[in-house]
Design a protein around this motif. Structure first.
Motif, PDB file in Angstrom:
ATOM      1  N   CYS A  47      44.020  18.891  29.148  1.00  0.00           N
ATOM      2  CA  CYS A  47      43.332  19.042  30.426  1.00  0.00           C
ATOM      3  C   CYS A  47      42.036  19.800  30.195  1.00  0.00           C
ATOM      4  O   CYS A  47      41.944  20.611  29.271  1.00  0.00           O
ATOM      5  CB  CYS A  47      44.193  19.837  31.412  1.00  0.00           C
ATOM      6  N   ALA A  48      41.050  19.535  31.025  1.00  0.00           N
ATOM      7  CA  ALA A  48      39.789  20.270  30.989  1.00  0.00           C
ATOM      8  C   ALA A  48      39.822  21.347  32.062  1.00  0.00           C
ATOM      9  O   ALA A  48      40.157  21.062  33.215  1.00  0.00           O
ATOM     10  CB  ALA A  48      38.619  19.321  31.226  1.00  0.00           C
ATOM     11  N   VAL A  49      39.503  22.569  31.687  1.00  0.00           N
ATOM     12  CA  VAL A  49      39.420  23.662  32.655  1.00  0.00           C
ATOM     13  C   VAL A  49      38.092  23.520  33.382  1.00  0.00           C
ATOM     14  O   VAL A  49      37.030  23.475  32.751  1.00  0.00           O
ATOM     15  CB  VAL A  49      39.497  25.038  31.958  1.00  0.00           C
ATOM     16  N   ILE A  50      38.140  23.417  34.706  1.00  0.00           N
ATOM     17  CA  ILE A  50      36.896  23.269  35.461  1.00  0.00           C
ATOM     18  C   ILE A  50      36.604  24.464  36.371  1.00  0.00           C
ATOM     19  O   ILE A  50      35.515  24.569  36.912  1.00  0.00           O
ATOM     20  CB  ILE A  50      36.871  21.940  36.263  1.00  0.00           C
ATOM     21  N   SER A  51      37.556  25.383  36.506  1.00  0.00           N
ATOM     22  CA  SER A  51      37.281  26.577  37.313  1.00  0.00           C
ATOM     23  C   SER A  51      36.279  27.462  36.572  1.00  0.00           C
ATOM     24  O   SER A  51      36.298  27.559  35.347  1.00  0.00           O
ATOM     25  CB  SER A  51      38.566  27.352  37.610  1.00  0.00           C
ATOM     26  N   PRO A  52      35.371  28.105  37.328  1.00  0.00           N
ATOM     27  CA  PRO A  52      34.348  28.945  36.692  1.00  0.00           C
ATOM     28  C   PRO A  52      34.955  30.209  36.078  1.00  0.00           C
ATOM     29  O   PRO A  52      35.989  30.706  36.526  1.00  0.00           O
ATOM     30  CB  PRO A  52      33.401  29.280  37.839  1.00  0.00           C
ATOM     31  N   ASN A  53      34.277  30.727  35.063  1.00  0.00           N
ATOM     32  CA  ASN A  53      34.774  31.913  34.366  1.00  0.00           C
ATOM     33  C   ASN A  53      34.904  33.118  35.279  1.00  0.00           C
ATOM     34  O   ASN A  53      35.747  33.981  35.038  1.00  0.00           O
ATOM     35  CB  ASN A  53      33.893  32.228  33.163  1.00  0.00           C
ATOM     36  N   GLU A  54      34.100  33.182  36.346  1.00  0.00           N
ATOM     37  CA  GLU A  54      34.215  34.285  37.298  1.00  0.00           C
ATOM     38  C   GLU A  54      35.606  34.293  37.934  1.00  0.00           C
ATOM     39  O   GLU A  54      36.156  35.350  38.216  1.00  0.00           O
ATOM     40  CB  GLU A  54      33.153  34.182  38.403  1.00  0.00           C
ATOM     41  N   MET A  55      36.179  33.112  38.167  1.00  0.00           N
ATOM     42  CA  MET A  55      37.542  33.011  38.705  1.00  0.00           C
ATOM     43  C   MET A  55      38.559  33.208  37.588  1.00  0.00           C
ATOM     44  O   MET A  55      39.556  33.910  37.765  1.00  0.00           O
ATOM     45  CB  MET A  55      37.768  31.640  39.356  1.00  0.00           C
ATOM     46  N   ASN A  56      38.306  32.583  36.444  1.00  0.00           N
ATOM     47  CA  ASN A  56      39.259  32.638  35.324  1.00  0.00           C
ATOM     48  C   ASN A  56      39.491  34.067  34.840  1.00  0.00           C
ATOM     49  O   ASN A  56      40.564  34.393  34.351  1.00  0.00           O
ATOM     50  CB  ASN A  56      38.763  31.775  34.161  1.00  0.00           C
ATOM     51  N   LYS A  57      38.496  34.909  34.994  1.00  0.00           N
ATOM     52  CA  LYS A  57      38.585  36.299  34.534  1.00  0.00           C
ATOM     53  C   LYS A  57      39.597  37.110  35.349  1.00  0.00           C
ATOM     54  O   LYS A  57      40.252  37.988  34.820  1.00  0.00           O
ATOM     55  CB  LYS A  57      37.202  36.940  34.626  1.00  0.00           C
ATOM     56  N   TYR A  58      39.723  36.795  36.639  1.00  0.00           N
ATOM     57  CA  TYR A  58      40.521  37.638  37.533  1.00  0.00           C
ATOM     58  C   TYR A  58      41.817  37.020  38.042  1.00  0.00           C
ATOM     59  O   TYR A  58      42.703  37.737  38.485  1.00  0.00           O
ATOM     60  CB  TYR A  58      39.679  38.057  38.743  1.00  0.00           C
ATOM     61  N   LEU A  59      41.929  35.690  38.015  1.00  0.00           N
ATOM     62  CA  LEU A  59      43.106  35.035  38.585  1.00  0.00           C
ATOM     63  C   LEU A  59      44.084  34.582  37.512  1.00  0.00           C
ATOM     64  O   LEU A  59      43.683  34.272  36.385  1.00  0.00           O
ATOM     65  CB  LEU A  59      42.675  33.822  39.425  1.00  0.00           C
TER      66      LEU A  59
END
Length: 104
Positions: free
Chosen positions: A24-36
């Motif tokens: 799968c390709a991660v498409i959520s931005p790193n700003e979200m990936n950092k905290y969620l």
């Protein structure tokens, strides 16, 4: 992590959702990936018709498609391993299809 390719267990699924363990390709931005604890992904498939919501990619000798009509949110616990990254050209194509499909 955004635009990284990861192997994810997508089961259990219902109906026409893409099943199995697959890249799968991660498409959520790193700003979200950092905290969620969750990430937004688009599964890959190795066989597809030329739908306008699918982006063709190549990883090594393998050709596949990012299925942007099956975007979903998953918990990070589903990640089995990291596989690589999309190329700059593939990222641009993914962004373009997302913009055309979901923003316009």
């Amino acid at each position: 992590m955004q635009y990284e390719l990861v192997l994810i267990s997508l089961d259990p699924t219902i109906g026409s959702e893409i099943k199995k363990t697959r890249p799968c390709a991660v498409i959520s931005p790193n700003e979200m990936n950092k905290y969620l604890q969750t990430i937004v992904i688009a599964p890959l498939t190795s066989s597809s018709k030329p739908y306008p919501t699918r982006v063709e990619i190549k990883q090594g000798k393998t050709k596949g498609w990012v299925v942007l009509d099956q975007i979903r949110t998953v918990d990070r616990i589903r990640i089995i391993k990291k596989l690589g990254n999309l190329t700059a050209k593939e990222i641009q194509a993914v962004k373009s299809v997302i913009m055309e499909t979901y923003v316009e």
